[in-house]
Design a protein around this motif. Structure first.
Motif, PDB file in Angstrom:
ATOM      1  N   LYS A   1      10.865  26.439 -26.347  1.00  0.00           N
ATOM      2  CA  LYS A   1      11.384  25.827 -27.580  1.00  0.00           C
ATOM      3  C   LYS A   1      10.585  26.266 -28.798  1.00  0.00           C
ATOM      4  O   LYS A   1      11.168  26.555 -29.860  1.00  0.00           O
ATOM      5  CB  LYS A   1      11.316  24.284 -27.480  1.00  0.00           C
ATOM      6  CG  LYS A   1      12.326  23.703 -26.558  1.00  0.00           C
ATOM      7  CD  LYS A   1      13.672  23.520 -27.269  1.00  0.00           C
ATOM      8  CE  LYS A   1      14.749  23.272 -26.214  1.00  0.00           C
ATOM      9  NZ  LYS A   1      16.089  23.567 -26.657  1.00  0.00           N
ATOM     10  N   ILE A  61       2.923   9.966  -0.073  1.00  0.00           N
ATOM     11  CA  ILE A  61       3.768   9.649  -1.241  1.00  0.00           C
ATOM     12  C   ILE A  61       3.004   9.937  -2.525  1.00  0.00           C
ATOM     13  O   ILE A  61       3.516  10.540  -3.468  1.00  0.00           O
ATOM     14  CB  ILE A  61       4.228   8.184  -1.200  1.00  0.00           C
ATOM     15  CG1 ILE A  61       5.116   7.937   0.043  1.00  0.00           C
ATOM     16  CG2 ILE A  61       5.028   7.834  -2.466  1.00  0.00           C
ATOM     17  CD1 ILE A  61       5.494   6.503   0.235  1.00  0.00           C
ATOM     18  N   ILE A  81       9.210  24.568 -20.992  1.00  0.00           N
ATOM     19  CA  ILE A  81      10.374  24.283 -21.850  1.00  0.00           C
ATOM     20  C   ILE A  81       9.948  24.233 -23.308  1.00  0.00           C
ATOM     21  O   ILE A  81      10.559  24.840 -24.193  1.00  0.00           O
ATOM     22  CB  ILE A  81      11.031  22.937 -21.439  1.00  0.00           C
ATOM     23  CG1 ILE A  81      11.752  23.091 -20.086  1.00  0.00           C
ATOM     24  CG2 ILE A  81      12.041  22.497 -22.503  1.00  0.00           C
ATOM     25  CD1 ILE A  81      12.258  21.783 -19.526  1.00  0.00           C
ATOM     26  N   LEU A  82       8.822  23.536 -23.509  1.00  0.00           N
ATOM     27  CA  LEU A  82       8.338  23.388 -24.882  1.00  0.00           C
ATOM     28  C   LEU A  82       7.917  24.729 -25.481  1.00  0.00           C
ATOM     29  O   LEU A  82       8.178  25.014 -26.638  1.00  0.00           O
ATOM     30  CB  LEU A  82       7.182  22.391 -24.942  1.00  0.00           C
ATOM     31  CG  LEU A  82       7.611  20.944 -24.725  1.00  0.00           C
ATOM     32  CD1 LEU A  82       6.418  20.008 -24.740  1.00  0.00           C
ATOM     33  CD2 LEU A  82       8.636  20.518 -25.766  1.00  0.00           C
ATOM     34  N   LYS A 109       4.221  19.378 -11.615  1.00  0.00           N
ATOM     35  CA  LYS A 109       5.330  20.315 -11.797  1.00  0.00           C
ATOM     36  C   LYS A 109       6.145  19.970 -13.065  1.00  0.00           C
ATOM     37  O   LYS A 109       6.505  20.838 -13.865  1.00  0.00           O
ATOM     38  CB  LYS A 109       6.258  20.293 -10.585  1.00  0.00           C
ATOM     39  CG  LYS A 109       5.771  21.142  -9.427  1.00  0.00           C
ATOM     40  CD  LYS A 109       6.761  21.065  -8.274  1.00  0.00           C
ATOM     41  CE  LYS A 109       6.222  21.710  -7.000  1.00  0.00           C
ATOM     42  NZ  LYS A 109       6.969  21.253  -5.784  1.00  0.00           N
ATOM     43  N   ALA A 110       6.369  18.664 -13.159  1.00  0.00           N
ATOM     44  CA  ALA A 110       7.141  18.234 -14.332  1.00  0.00           C
ATOM     45  C   ALA A 110       6.427  18.632 -15.618  1.00  0.00           C
ATOM     46  O   ALA A 110       7.035  19.073 -16.595  1.00  0.00           O
ATOM     47  CB  ALA A 110       7.340  16.720 -14.302  1.00  0.00           C
ATOM     48  N   GLN A 115       6.798  22.242 -16.103  1.00  0.00           N
ATOM     49  CA  GLN A 115       8.178  22.485 -16.524  1.00  0.00           C
ATOM     50  C   GLN A 115       8.332  22.167 -18.006  1.00  0.00           C
ATOM     51  O   GLN A 115       8.852  22.974 -18.787  1.00  0.00           O
ATOM     52  CB  GLN A 115       9.097  21.561 -15.720  1.00  0.00           C
ATOM     53  CG  GLN A 115      10.465  22.150 -15.463  1.00  0.00           C
ATOM     54  CD  GLN A 115      11.311  21.143 -14.693  1.00  0.00           C
ATOM     55  OE1 GLN A 115      11.726  20.134 -15.267  1.00  0.00           O
ATOM     56  NE2 GLN A 115      11.515  21.399 -13.397  1.00  0.00           N
ATOM     57  N   ALA A 116       7.794  20.970 -18.348  1.00  0.00           N
ATOM     58  CA  ALA A 116       7.896  20.538 -19.742  1.00  0.00           C
ATOM     59  C   ALA A 116       7.177  21.525 -20.653  1.00  0.00           C
ATOM     60  O   ALA A 116       7.693  21.905 -21.716  1.00  0.00           O
ATOM     61  CB  ALA A 116       7.307  19.145 -19.920  1.00  0.00           C
ATOM     62  N   ARG A 143       2.863  13.465  -3.180  1.00  0.00           N
ATOM     63  CA  ARG A 143       4.148  13.992  -3.693  1.00  0.00           C
ATOM     64  C   ARG A 143       4.326  13.608  -5.162  1.00  0.00           C
ATOM     65  O   ARG A 143       4.793  14.389  -5.988  1.00  0.00           O
ATOM     66  CB  ARG A 143       5.294  13.411  -2.861  1.00  0.00           C
ATOM     67  CG  ARG A 143       5.522  14.167  -1.542  1.00  0.00           C
ATOM     68  CD  ARG A 143       6.964  13.980  -1.055  1.00  0.00           C
ATOM     69  NE  ARG A 143       7.259  12.614  -0.614  1.00  0.00           N
ATOM     70  CZ  ARG A 143       6.941  12.124   0.603  1.00  0.00           C
ATOM     71  NH1 ARG A 143       6.297  12.875   1.472  1.00  0.00           N
ATOM     72  NH2 ARG A 143       7.269  10.871   0.910  1.00  0.00           N
ATOM     73  N   LYS A 144       3.876  12.358  -5.480  1.00  0.00           N
ATOM     74  CA  LYS A 144       4.023  11.911  -6.877  1.00  0.00           C
ATOM     75  C   LYS A 144       3.210  12.806  -7.819  1.00  0.00           C
ATOM     76  O   LYS A 144       3.692  13.269  -8.867  1.00  0.00           O
ATOM     77  CB  LYS A 144       3.561  10.449  -7.004  1.00  0.00           C
ATOM     78  CG  LYS A 144       3.827   9.894  -8.410  1.00  0.00           C
ATOM     79  CD  LYS A 144       3.307   8.487  -8.593  1.00  0.00           C
ATOM     80  CE  LYS A 144       3.550   8.034 -10.026  1.00  0.00           C
ATOM     81  NZ  LYS A 144       2.882   6.771 -10.298  1.00  0.00           N
ATOM     82  N   MET A 156       0.827  -1.213   0.000  1.00  0.00           N
ATOM     83  CA  MET A 156       0.000   0.000   0.000  1.00  0.00           C
ATOM     84  C   MET A 156       0.859   1.260   0.000  1.00  0.00           C
ATOM     85  O   MET A 156       1.764   1.402   0.812  1.00  0.00           O
ATOM     86  CB  MET A 156      -0.887   0.000   1.263  1.00  0.00           C
ATOM     87  CG  MET A 156      -2.211  -0.783   1.071  1.00  0.00           C
ATOM     88  SD  MET A 156      -3.220  -0.064  -0.237  1.00  0.00           S
ATOM     89  CE  MET A 156      -3.935   1.282   0.659  1.00  0.00           C
ATOM     90  N   ILE A 157       0.472   2.150  -0.850  1.00  0.00           N
ATOM     91  CA  ILE A 157       1.292   3.368  -0.927  1.00  0.00           C
ATOM     92  C   ILE A 157       0.674   4.445  -0.043  1.00  0.00           C
ATOM     93  O   ILE A 157      -0.543   4.668  -0.055  1.00  0.00           O
ATOM     94  CB  ILE A 157       1.407   3.872  -2.376  1.00  0.00           C
ATOM     95  CG1 ILE A 157       2.103   2.795  -3.232  1.00  0.00           C
ATOM     96  CG2 ILE A 157       2.204   5.169  -2.435  1.00  0.00           C
ATOM     97  CD1 ILE A 157       2.252   3.203  -4.674  1.00  0.00           C
ATOM     98  N   ARG A 208       4.860  16.146  -8.108  1.00  0.00           N
ATOM     99  CA  ARG A 208       6.033  16.103  -8.987  1.00  0.00           C
ATOM    100  C   ARG A 208       5.613  16.040 -10.467  1.00  0.00           C
ATOM    101  O   ARG A 208       6.191  16.706 -11.325  1.00  0.00           O
ATOM    102  CB  ARG A 208       6.878  14.864  -8.672  1.00  0.00           C
ATOM    103  CG  ARG A 208       7.714  15.035  -7.413  1.00  0.00           C
ATOM    104  CD  ARG A 208       8.525  13.773  -7.132  1.00  0.00           C
ATOM    105  NE  ARG A 208       9.006  13.810  -5.756  1.00  0.00           N
ATOM    106  CZ  ARG A 208       8.832  12.841  -4.850  1.00  0.00           C
ATOM    107  NH1 ARG A 208       8.192  11.727  -5.189  1.00  0.00           N
ATOM    108  NH2 ARG A 208       9.284  12.971  -3.602  1.00  0.00           N
TER     109      ARG A 208
END
Ligand code: HEM
Lengths: 696, 179
Positions: free
Chosen positions: A28, A6, A24-25, A16-17, A20-21, A9-10, A1-2, A13
């Motif tokens: 770009k 956690i 960035i894109l 945010k990722a 961020q992407a 947080r996942k 069990m998670i 993350r």
């Protein structure tokens, strides 16, 4: 069990990722947009550039095309097989075909030249070549073009064809042709001139031959003194005319390039010694030493033209001898340089004669000019000898040098580069002995072919005198007919005759008669070597140049009739131990002088016959006393040398007193000297023939 | 180091040991990025080192073995994302040849800030190839995993030996011999 923390947080993350992407894109994308913008600008700039470039290219292409069109250069592009891919307007005009007609035609069908394939090969192997060809136009006419080819490569540098640039050279060709024609015409004219000279020489020599020949015949008839004198005036004139003619012909031969150098390997020392001997004999008449020095380094035979070299040396020597009354004439051959097979020899002819002034020196090598007229009057000759020598030396790759001091003497010299053979020189001739039979023409049959009646009489009367049996044909056809019926031992053949000429007759006799092996001798007035060569080619073995003296004719008879006999009778030869001179000659003196050296005797007899008749022909009662004095001075010792002692004494005694006695006495004594001389000379002539066969 | 290496690594960890382990190794490290990675981003190489050593501690497996396993894992990612790189080669040797001469060059074009190793390949014979790895990141074990996977992808029967040319691991010689 998670754990939920956690998981929280996942999730965090990942959100945010993603952001961020995204950013960035986005960044770009902006970069990309800007890059695109830049690219577009670049592109535009590039396009402008490309356009201006291609415009420039187009312009320069146009420019070159215009140049080509203006220069009227025809262009054709072909593949490796020669099939036409592209042509320009000029090329179309050149060939007369339209662009469409030319397409896929093979260029080989458009040129009038079989070597074209090899030319095409050349183009294949990248070599840039130009060739001259004739194009065949649509209407069948030809056009001369100069074609310059260049290879065509594709992008991968593979040879795929070639381009041919055509330049119309028909005008140049026309000019060239005109020039060649003009040159040919000039050559024809020159040939005509030579022909004229040859004919002239024939025209002059034939009557001259008759004059000299008949005079010789007259000599042996009974003549009173006056007649004899006239006869000798005739001979004198004829002889002068003959030497003049031969000098002029020599010059014209040289001018026409007819004199060619014929290299041979020969013994130079022998040539030099023979020249010395010739002049030794001549010099006996005056207080003159003839000296010869040969460099001991000349140990082997050399390769040069012995005849031309001999002629030059003889000319120089006789010049030196002519102009030197006393002292010496010195002939020398000195080696300047010697390297294995090559040798440079310096020839010097130095005399202590009258010499020449600076101004005279400048003139002596010119045609028809002698140092001064006085000399020419005093010493005779046409003044062509030095000019001829200079020309001959030029042919041999040399040049003549001269140094001279007036009153002290002259020195002529030249250098000759020759190859040295590996044959050693022959030792000087000792007294070789051989035995021979007296010449006999018994049983021999000769055919004479001659159209000129004077010459006929001349030859036939000589033959009668010598007891030669003969037939006479007056042209080639008659000769052929004789030859089909009878066999002869010797045939004389004139070259220029009506109905059938000598050459044709000779060829026919050689193939269609029973005299195929009989030696045929040409009688020719032509001095041209080419004429003589033609005669030899047609099958004749020898020739006699007109005019000839009895001696020449006899020489030939001996060579072709007597020697054969001798070969058959070698046994008889062995029995004969010694030679006997004609009893009319001073046998005691001759035996004392020559002993068993009959070769030397023969040489002196021959020299005598070559030189004395000319001098004697100038002895005349009409001369100034001093002239006769000089002639007698020269000849009286030579008479002695051939055993004509009585004649020598007669000449010497007159010579000694000529200045002191009355002219009527001189007249009588000259007459009797000439009378005796003309008888004696015949003895000398037959003696020569006897000696020749004996020595051989 | 490129983000893709991080995301792939964490994917592998999640797959093998569950997200707790992922969370653990992130939480145990002091990461500038806070453990937030996207494949298009670029992150300090030191973060990778921390993640790897934390994992090693957690699951009690040596770092080299981890890197080797990661290499093998990443090969599959490469294979599915960039099939073109594999299709252009017919055998293992020519594929390995192409890392330095082609693949990493293309990578550099795509990510101009990528930090890539140098590979020097030499064919010693028909059946032998020498491959020298040079990189300040000393990831030859990771390379070994990739090499093994590459060779078996092209179905070769081979042996692989490894020799340190520099004791610190920045220069390593691989020798691949076909059987
Ligand atoms: C399709 C094939 C491949 C692709 C697309 C690829 C791409 C990459 C990328 C993106 C990185 C990260 C660079 C950075 O983060 O700055 C990398 C690193 C690396 N690659 Fe490759 N790669 C490929 C094949 C291989 C193979 C076959 C090897 C094996 C020998 C290899 C050895 C490595 C190593 C050892 C690194 C780590 C960086 C270092 O050690 O300096 N790669 N590669």
């Amino acid at each position: 069990m998670i754990d939920t923390d956690i998981l929280q947080r996942k999730l965090d993350r990942e959100r945010k990722a993603r952001k961020q992407a995204e950013s960035i894109l986005e960044k770009k994308a902006l970069e990309l947009y800007q890059a695109n913008l830049e690219l577009k600008q670049f592109n535009e700039a590039l396009e402008i550039k490309v356009q201006s470039r291609s415009e420039a290219l187009f312009r320069s292409e146009k420019k070159y095309r215009e140049i080509m069109e203006n220069m009227r250069l025809g262009l054709v592009e072909i593949d490796l097989e020669g099939n036409i891919l592209k042509t320009n307007e000029v090329y179309q005009k050149m060939t007369g075909y339209s662009a469409e007609e030319l397409l896929h035609k093979n260029v080989k069908t458009l040129v009038n030249f079989t070597a074209f394939d090899s030319a095409l090969e050349d183009f294949k192997s990248l070599a840039q070549t130009s060739i001259e060809l004739e194009l065949i136009k649509k209407d069948g006419r030809f056009l001369w073009v100069l074609i310059s080819g260049a290879p065509i490569y594709n992008e991968s540098k593979k040879l795929v064809g070639r381009i041919g640039i055509h330049y119309d050279i028909s005008e140049q060709k026309k000019l060239e042709k005109a020039l060649i024609e003009a040159k040919e015409k000039a050559e024809q004219a020159q040939q005509a001139e030579q022909q004229f000279l040859a004919n002239m020489s024939h025209e002059i020599r034939t009557p001259l031959n008759a004059i000299i020949g008949m005079s010789h015949l007259l000599e042996s008839t009974k003549l009173d003194q006056e007649q004899q004198e006239y006869l000798h005036l005739i001979l004198n004139g004829a002889n002068l005319l003959q030497s003049l003619l031969s000098d002029i012909l020599d010059i014209s031969k040289i001018d026409a390039g007819k004199v060619t150098v014929v290299h041979d390997i020969f013994d130079l020392t022998e040539v030099l010694r023979r020249i010395k001997e010739t002049f030794l004999f001549k010099a006996r008449e005056k207080d003159l030493r003839i000296e010869l020095s040969i460099d001991p380094l000349i140990t082997h035979q050399i390769n040069s033209d012995p005849l031309l070299l001999n002629q030059v040396l003889m000319n120089l020597m006789s010049n030196a001898e002519k102009f030197t009354e006393s002292g010496s004439v010195h002939l020398s051959a000195k080696v300047l340089q010697k390297r294995e097979e090559k040798m440079t020899i310096q020839f010097l002819v130095q005399d202590t004669g009258i010499g020449m002034s600076e101004e005279q020196l400048n003139r002596i090598f010119k045609r028809f000019q002698q140092a001064n007229e006085l000399i020419s009057r005093d010493f005779g000759g046409t003044g062509l000898g030095l000019f001829i020598s200079k020309k001959i030396l030029q042919l041999l790759g040399s040049d003549i040098q001269v140094q001279s001091t007036l009153g002290k003497g002259s020195c002529f010299s030249f250098e000759l580069e020759t190859e040295v053979s590996n044959l050693p020189n022959k030792p000087p001739k000792g007294s070789q002995q051989s035995n021979a039979l007296v010449a006999t023409y018994k049983g021999k049959k000769v055919l004479i072919t001659e159209d000129n009646s004077m010459n006929q009489r001349y030859i036939t009367s000589l033959f009668k005198k010598w007891q030669v049996s003969f037939d006479l044909a007056t042209n080639g056809l008659e000769a052929l007919e004789y030859c089909q019926q009878k066999s002869y031992d010797l045939i004389f053949m004139d070259l220029q005759m009506p109905i059938m000429g000598g050459m044709e007759a000779t060829e026919k006799i050689k193939t269609q008669s029973i005299n195929q092996k009989t030696p045929i001798i040409a009688l020719t007035a032509s001095t041209f070597l080419s004429q003589k060569n033609k005669a030899l080619e047609s099958g004749m073995v020898d020739f006699i140049s007109k005019p000839f003296v009895p001696f020449h004719l006899k020489k030939v008879l001996d060579r072709y009739l007597v020697q054969e006999d001798l070969a058959l009778q070698t046994q008889a030869q062995a029995k004969l131990q010694s030679y006997s001179y004609h009893t009319e000659l001073d046998v005691d003196f001759l035996q004392e002088a020559y002993g068993n050296d009959f070769e030397s005797a023969l040489e002196l007899f021959e020299i005598f016959i070559e030189t004395v008749p000319e001098q004697m022909s100038r002895l005349s009662i009409q001369n100034e006393t001093s002239d006769n004095y000089h002639i007698l001075h020269k000849v009286h010792p030579t008479f002695k040398m051939v055993g004509l002692s009585d004649l020598s004494d007669m000449a010497k005694s007159l010579h000694d007193v000529i200045a002191d006695i009355p002219s009527i006495d001189i007249e009588n004594r000259i007459k009797s000297i000439l009378e005796k001389y003309h008888k004696d000379v015949l003895i000398i002539e037959s003696e020569i023939i006897k000696l020749r066969t004996y020595v051989a | 180091m490129k983000g893709i290496v991080f995301t792939e690594f964490l994917d592998m960890v999640e797959q093998e040991f569950g997200y707790e382990t992922v969370d653990h190794i992130i939480e145990a490290s002091k990461l500038e990025s806070g453990g937030v990675y996207t494949s298009v981003g670029t992150y300090p190489f030191s973060e990778m080192l921390q993640l790897v050593s934390n994992l090693s501690e957690k699951i009690e497996v040596e770092i080299p073995s981890l890197l080797y396993a990661f290499g093998k894992y990443l090969f599959n990612t490469f294979l599915s994302s960039y099939p073109a790189f594999f299709n252009r080669c017919e055998d293992g040797f020519s594929f390995l040849d192409s890392i330095d001469s082609y693949i990493h060059i293309e990578v550099k074009k795509l990510y101009h800030d990528a930090e890539l190793p140098a590979f020097q390949s030499t064919r010693l014979s028909e059946s032998q190839m020498e491959l020298i790895y040079r990189s300040s990141r000393k990831m030859s074990d990771f390379a070994e995993g990739l090499i093994d996977k590459s060779m078996s992808y092209y179905k070769h029967d081979y042996t692989l030996s490894k020799e340190l040319l520099n004791p610190d691991g920045s220069e390593v010689k691989f020798l691949i011999t076909l059987k």
